[in-house]
Design an enzyme around this catalytic site. Sequence first.
Site, PDB file in Angstrom:
ATOM      1  N   TRP A 470       0.822  -1.221   0.000  1.00 28.01           N
ATOM      2  CA  TRP A 470       0.000   0.000   0.000  1.00 28.01           C
ATOM      3  C   TRP A 470       0.858   1.274   0.000  1.00 28.01           C
ATOM      4  O   TRP A 470       0.319   2.360   0.141  1.00 28.01           O
ATOM      5  CB  TRP A 470      -0.928   0.006   1.219  1.00 28.01           C
ATOM      6  CG  TRP A 470      -1.856  -1.158   1.265  1.00 28.01           C
ATOM      7  CD1 TRP A 470      -3.089  -1.267   0.685  1.00 28.01           C
ATOM      8  CD2 TRP A 470      -1.629  -2.412   1.937  1.00 28.01           C
ATOM      9  NE1 TRP A 470      -3.642  -2.492   0.950  1.00 28.01           N
ATOM     10  CE2 TRP A 470      -2.766  -3.224   1.712  1.00 28.01           C
ATOM     11  CE3 TRP A 470      -0.576  -2.934   2.694  1.00 28.01           C
ATOM     12  CZ2 TRP A 470      -2.883  -4.517   2.233  1.00 28.01           C
ATOM     13  CZ3 TRP A 470      -0.685  -4.213   3.198  1.00 28.01           C
ATOM     14  CH2 TRP A 470      -1.836  -4.989   2.970  1.00 28.01           C
ATOM     15  N   ASP A 471       2.171   1.152  -0.108  1.00 32.89           N
ATOM     16  CA  ASP A 471       3.072   2.301  -0.015  1.00 32.89           C
ATOM     17  C   ASP A 471       2.953   2.971   1.345  1.00 32.89           C
ATOM     18  O   ASP A 471       3.012   4.191   1.467  1.00 32.89           O
ATOM     19  CB  ASP A 471       2.792   3.308  -1.149  1.00 32.89           C
ATOM     20  CG  ASP A 471       3.909   4.335  -1.296  1.00 32.89           C
ATOM     21  OD1 ASP A 471       5.010   4.104  -0.767  1.00 32.89           O
ATOM     22  OD2 ASP A 471       3.676   5.373  -1.950  1.00 32.89           O
TER      23      ASP A 471
END
Length: 795
Positions: A470-471
């Site tokens: 998801w960064d």
Amino acid sequence: MDKTTSRGRIILAVFGVVLVLLGLPLTWGGVQLATLGGSWYYLFAGLALIVSGVLIARRRLAGAAVFAVLFAVTIAWSLWEAGLDFWPLVPRVSGPLFMAFLLLLLLPRFPGWTQGAKAPLAMAGLTALLMGGAVALALQPKHVTRHDFTQAVPGKVSAETLAAGNEWREYAHTGKGTRYITADQITPDNVRNLKVAWEFDYGEAPAAATLAEDQNTPTYANGVLYSCTPSNTVNALDAQTGKLLWSYAAKGASPIWQRCRGVTYYEAQPAAGQPPAGQSVGNPPATGGACQARIVMNAIDGRLIELDAATGKPCADFGDNGVVNLNADIGETPPAMYIPTSAPTVMQDKIVVGGWIFDGQKVGEPSGVVRAFDARSGELVWAWDMGKPDVTKLPPAGETYTLGTPNIWSTPAYDLELGLIYLPTGNSTPDFWGAHRRDFDEKYGSSVVALDIATGRERWHFQTVHHDVWDYDVPSQPALYDIPDGRGGTIPALIQTTKQGQIFVLDRRTGQPITKVEERPVPQGAAPGDFLSPTQPFSVGMPQLGVDTLSEAKMWGVSMFDQLYCRIRYRSMRYEGMYTPPGTDTSLMFPSPFGGMNWGSASIDEGRGLLIVNDMRIPRYVKLIPRAIADTMQGGIHGAGIFPQAGTPFAIETDNVMSPLGIPCMEPPFGTMTAIDLNTKKIVWQVPMGTVKDTRLFGTLKVGLPLPIGMPTVGGALTTASGLTFYSGTQDFALRALDTTSGREIWKADLPVGAQMTPMSYIAPNGKQYIVVSAGGARESPIRGSKVIAYALPD
């Protein structure tokens, strides 16, 4: 037919046509929303407006009756969905209320109306009062939380903060990362008297098209303020007058992500037996030759530079005439692939650097190795390569450090007494696909890692996200503070804020959680070929900020039309709450990779034991694009567009979920400031930060209204011993001072443009305390500038 009747016929016809024109898009959008399983209200409202408009255009009182039914249903539906919450009610009620006001004025013009004009005009007047009251309410902050703060346990000001005194030699004042200064000349009682003391125009307005941004927090030592620009020009200014003393243009070059978050002041150890650099704060620089006092800077093209603090000339004894090449041994570094944006960390005669690696490009991007260089000679002291732990300095001849490892792009913190430096890590690139990751990538990604300062060897690590797709890399500098243990003593803590709104409190000696952390099940369903962790760590022992689960009813817009648009967007995406996995369909991610909390980091009022945290709340969508399709598509700039993720089966498409007006598709606030008592672990206050006054719709139309809706925040806060919190990273152009114990705004100064940095403070040789901001432009604003501004109390 008399003129009055003719005029009335025309007015009713026009009003009826307007209602029909408003009803058409509501009907069309309502069909889409209902088809997607959403609310049927908009379809009903659209059809009712069309029927009402047709009848009114034909001067039938039945049209007014239909509208009255619509209005009654609207009020009931709005209260059912939003309760009495002001901002959620605005798009639901404001449009129908204004239409009702106009219709009441027109009622006497209907041929069948026999009740006279007084009653409808009186009701129109009441409606106007309601709208006026709503405007007045809109000017007052909403979603404000305040509790009385009683300091049950005295706060412990660190020895480092006391030693640093009234100077600001490092990015966060000290290596503890608390952004707190003991200077107390400016107080809650006199802060309203602050005036501009001086301004300096560095003449380099950042160009928004290149993602150039002024995020610089200046450094101060011995009467001189050191400031850097997005292209790595260092300006040394007289701290009392703002007069330029010297300037050094590093001419840092990068096609994107041009920024310099700060420089670090370092005093070379003058002789054996003297206190090491980093501990001699508050003393004048040693004498005896050039470069006894030095300015250390990372350039955006991968250079580590040292300058003589007195003259701005490169230090000839450091590296190659003042420069060390950070691009060496990390792999191929085409422009913008490796950009060290954060200020260097300097302690015990060592400079420790990491760097930002361009997200989402390919497998095997440059190494995320962390290196320590001798602060006097530039020689490599140690390297931490998580993929090759046996490589403690240079890699073997002909090889590089391990490619594609999680990088450390934010600012470390350090504890000299424990001999540890704490690294906030990112992910193994690319961010939204992880099947290719190696064991050490999985171990160290999105973590806090403690290394021995002397050797660079790992002592402990703690992971904030497992198999992060998801960064959600750790974006902020850890804050080190000794918190009460409940038995009259303290525990040396590390406080880590994260993009996902979690705040982890760890024992900085061991990495073990001090406050409760639970592994909780999260949504599953990985993209083809990838996998997910079945659980994620949730910091339940601390407040979680901006993590409410979204719903269709929480989609928002200024009007019912853009709210409808956002509701359709929501229903068109897959969303299962936090940690919804990316897939080949479009999924909604909240919090987003912007946060939650980001690089601005937290501040701690050490004397009061209050953690000050700003956050942003912007939903984001992600979609995995199969490789065959992705290779035919154009890319994007950092943060928005198509990113190739070469070497994986999928590219990624991602961007913020915004209304057609450029407003986040969720209920306000979009950014807050929060104070948390580190003794009780409870929220003391939370307030929305910033207004829409300087927001430009479509990039050009200035809103101009100071509505305190709470906008996305960038940068961090400064706290002072007198009980003030200064903040400038709002989307409106202002520097604010809040009462640290209540969150009440007690002073505000308009800035020429917005600011993104963290304010800093110092006491100059003239005995005055100054507050300094660097104003180059707010994140979402096209208006840019280039001023360093200092504030002080008048003589």
